[in-house]
Write an enzyme that holds these catalytic residues in place. Structure first.
Site, mmCIF file in Angstrom:
data_model
loop_
_atom_site.group_PDB
_atom_site.id
_atom_site.type_symbol
_atom_site.label_atom_id
_atom_site.label_comp_id
_atom_site.label_asym_id
_atom_site.label_seq_id
_atom_site.Cartn_x
_atom_site.Cartn_y
_atom_site.Cartn_z
ATOM 1 N N LYS A 22 0.829 -1.201 0.000
ATOM 2 C CA LYS A 22 0.000 0.000 0.000
ATOM 3 C C LYS A 22 0.867 1.257 0.000
ATOM 4 O O LYS A 22 0.629 2.197 -0.759
ATOM 5 C CB LYS A 22 -0.912 0.007 1.222
ATOM 6 N N ASN A 23 1.886 1.275 0.855
ATOM 7 C CA ASN A 23 2.713 2.473 1.001
ATOM 8 C C ASN A 23 3.618 2.728 -0.193
ATOM 9 O O ASN A 23 4.180 3.820 -0.322
ATOM 10 C CB ASN A 23 3.540 2.382 2.281
ATOM 11 N N ARG A 92 -4.106 10.801 4.038
ATOM 12 C CA ARG A 92 -3.004 11.752 4.010
ATOM 13 C C ARG A 92 -2.227 11.726 2.697
ATOM 14 O O ARG A 92 -1.772 12.756 2.204
ATOM 15 C CB ARG A 92 -2.069 11.452 5.183
ATOM 16 N N CYS A 116 -5.178 8.767 9.051
ATOM 17 C CA CYS A 116 -5.138 8.295 10.440
ATOM 18 C C CYS A 116 -4.830 9.435 11.405
ATOM 19 O O CYS A 116 -3.977 10.278 11.125
ATOM 20 C CB CYS A 116 -4.072 7.212 10.600
ATOM 21 N N VAL A 329 9.055 8.352 16.103
ATOM 22 C CA VAL A 329 8.523 8.874 14.839
ATOM 23 C C VAL A 329 7.217 9.626 15.080
ATOM 24 O O VAL A 329 7.088 10.800 14.744
ATOM 25 C CB VAL A 329 8.332 7.737 13.818
#
Length: 419
Positions: A22-23, A92, A116, A329
């Site tokens: 997905k990323n 996003r 998210c 992070v």
């Protein structure tokens, strides 16, 4: 929002095949906006977020076709560079179409993004990068407009933090600024960055150094048609690896890139998990005891990934001692902890660090999924727990896990989804 009912405890066994990333797919689909000819993308996961990004391309005027994990994209005859809020608010990654659209057509407008809710995830790095590339930026009523001005010949951009999204956005935008030589320092090094660079180069762009902290981009005037295969999803693979270990199971995970998950496998081995590498694309995970306590620090790649932080906390909730997980992070990414406590976990959070006091077992309860990866963590917890676990607002999980109910069922889990 849907509900997932899990009967536990489960012991996962068998084999599971990992889908495309997905990323990696999202920034690559966004980068398809700069194509002058058609592109064909293979191994594209059929996910809610992917469908949203395809809708954004269609809104921009592209012609797309998506079937059986293959996506074709052809450039628009009449481009639309004002992307509607109802699409952008969903995730996003949608913000990453701003630069490519403005670079391609001179001007574009995109609403500030959604996605998210896991703490502060500013777009400042994106905007500052676009400004250095020669774009004027105007933000009004929640809409960001970028307009291309005079193109600089030499650009040096040093990111304050190796942001994945900003790296992808700047890299894709700079790739078609003909006559501009861009150096991006402190870039993100994730495998998805390398995959995006490979796609851009397949289209005829000139991107060098992806996968290191310094990326060099020479802008080109035109791109060519190409076919590109999306890399496997390391976060999905890691989630299943943790799930198998957490349920004291024995399963083979197929179609992953083992080298992308070294940090995770180091942690799992330290906790007592048996990991057998079958080849570069398959591993066997086996666990027959409660995990040993470990210390985990979440850092940018090649460190332990933040997108696997909720899952590892869940796994360590039944360790034989006290573990710590320090998040560097997204320091407020601990919404899942309250839900894990409802299942019997003993966890404290202090200044970006979760302290996990291992308990013997979890017990089923009703919980709520607060975000995508929290939903995955709660699924693992439900598989570990004795009795019935009901996960409400679970539809978020379909943003990042293709066919998760079917895959878990094939691993002998008792899982049912209700709309």
């Amino acid at each position: 929002m849907g509900k997932l009912i899990i009967e536990g405890p489960a012991r996962l066994n068998g084999a599971v095949k990992i889908s495309g990333s997905k990323n990696a797919a999202l920034p690559i689909i966004a980068a398809s906006l700069i194509c002058d000819r058609g592109v064909l993308l293979e191994n594209v996961p059929d996910l809610m977020d992917v469908r949203t990004m395809i809708d954004i391309l269609n809104s921009a005027g592209c012609k797309t076709r998506f079937a059986e994990n293959v996506l074709s994209v052809n450039p628009p005859e009449k481009p639309n560079t004002d992307i509607p809020y109802e699409l952008v608010r969903k995730m996003r990654a949608s913000f990453n179409v701003l630069g490519p659209l403005a670079a391609k057509y001179g001007k574009a407008s995109v609403s500030l993004p959604g996605g998210c809710s896991i703490g502060v995830r500013p777009v400042d790095y994106h905007i500052e990068g676009l400004q250095k590339l020669g774009f004027s930026i105007n933000i009004e009523h929640g809409i960001v407009t970028a307009e291309l001005g005079e193109r600089p010949q030499e650009v040096l951009i040093s990111l304050p933090f190796p942001s994945v999204g900003a790296t992808e956005h700047i890299m894709t935008t700079a790739a078609i600024l003909d006559g501009t030589h861009t150096i991006l320092e402190n870039a993100a090094m994730e495998p998805e960055i390398e995959d995006l660079a490979n796609f851009l180069n397949d289209m005829g762009c000139k991107v060098f150094g992806a996968g290191t902290r310094r990326i060099e981009i020479f802008g080109v005037e035109k791109t060519r048609e190409c076919t590109h295969r999306i890399i496997p999803d390391r976060i999905e693979a890691g989630t299943y690896a943790i799930a198998v270990a957490a349920t004291m199971g024995d399963a083979v995970i197929e179609n992953l890139q083992v080298s992308h998950l070294v940090a995770l496998f180091d942690v799992l081995r330290s906790a007592g998990v048996e990991i057998q590498q079958i080849d570069e694309t398959a591993i066997r995970i086996k666990m027959n005891q409660r995990p040993q306590p470990v210390k985990v620090q979440i850092t940018p790649y090649p460190g332990y990934p933040t997108d696997l932080q909720p899952q590892i906390i869940t796994f360590l909730s039944i360790a034989t001692g006290t573990s710590t997980v320090s998040e560097t992070v997204f320091k407020s990414r601990f919404q899942h902890v309250d839900e894990l406590r409802r299942l019997g976990a003993k966890i404290e959070v202090n200044d970006g660090t979760a302290i996990i006091y291992g308990v013997e077992n979890l017990s089923g309860a009703q919980v709520n999924a607060t975000d995508l990866r929290a939903a995955a963590a709660l699924v693992i917890a439900g598989l570990m727990a004795s009795g019935t676990t009901s996960i409400n607002e679970v539809d978020q999980i379909f943003r990042g896990y293709e066919n998760i109910v079917e895959k878990l069922s094939r691993l002998s889990a008792v899982v049912e989804y209700f709309e």
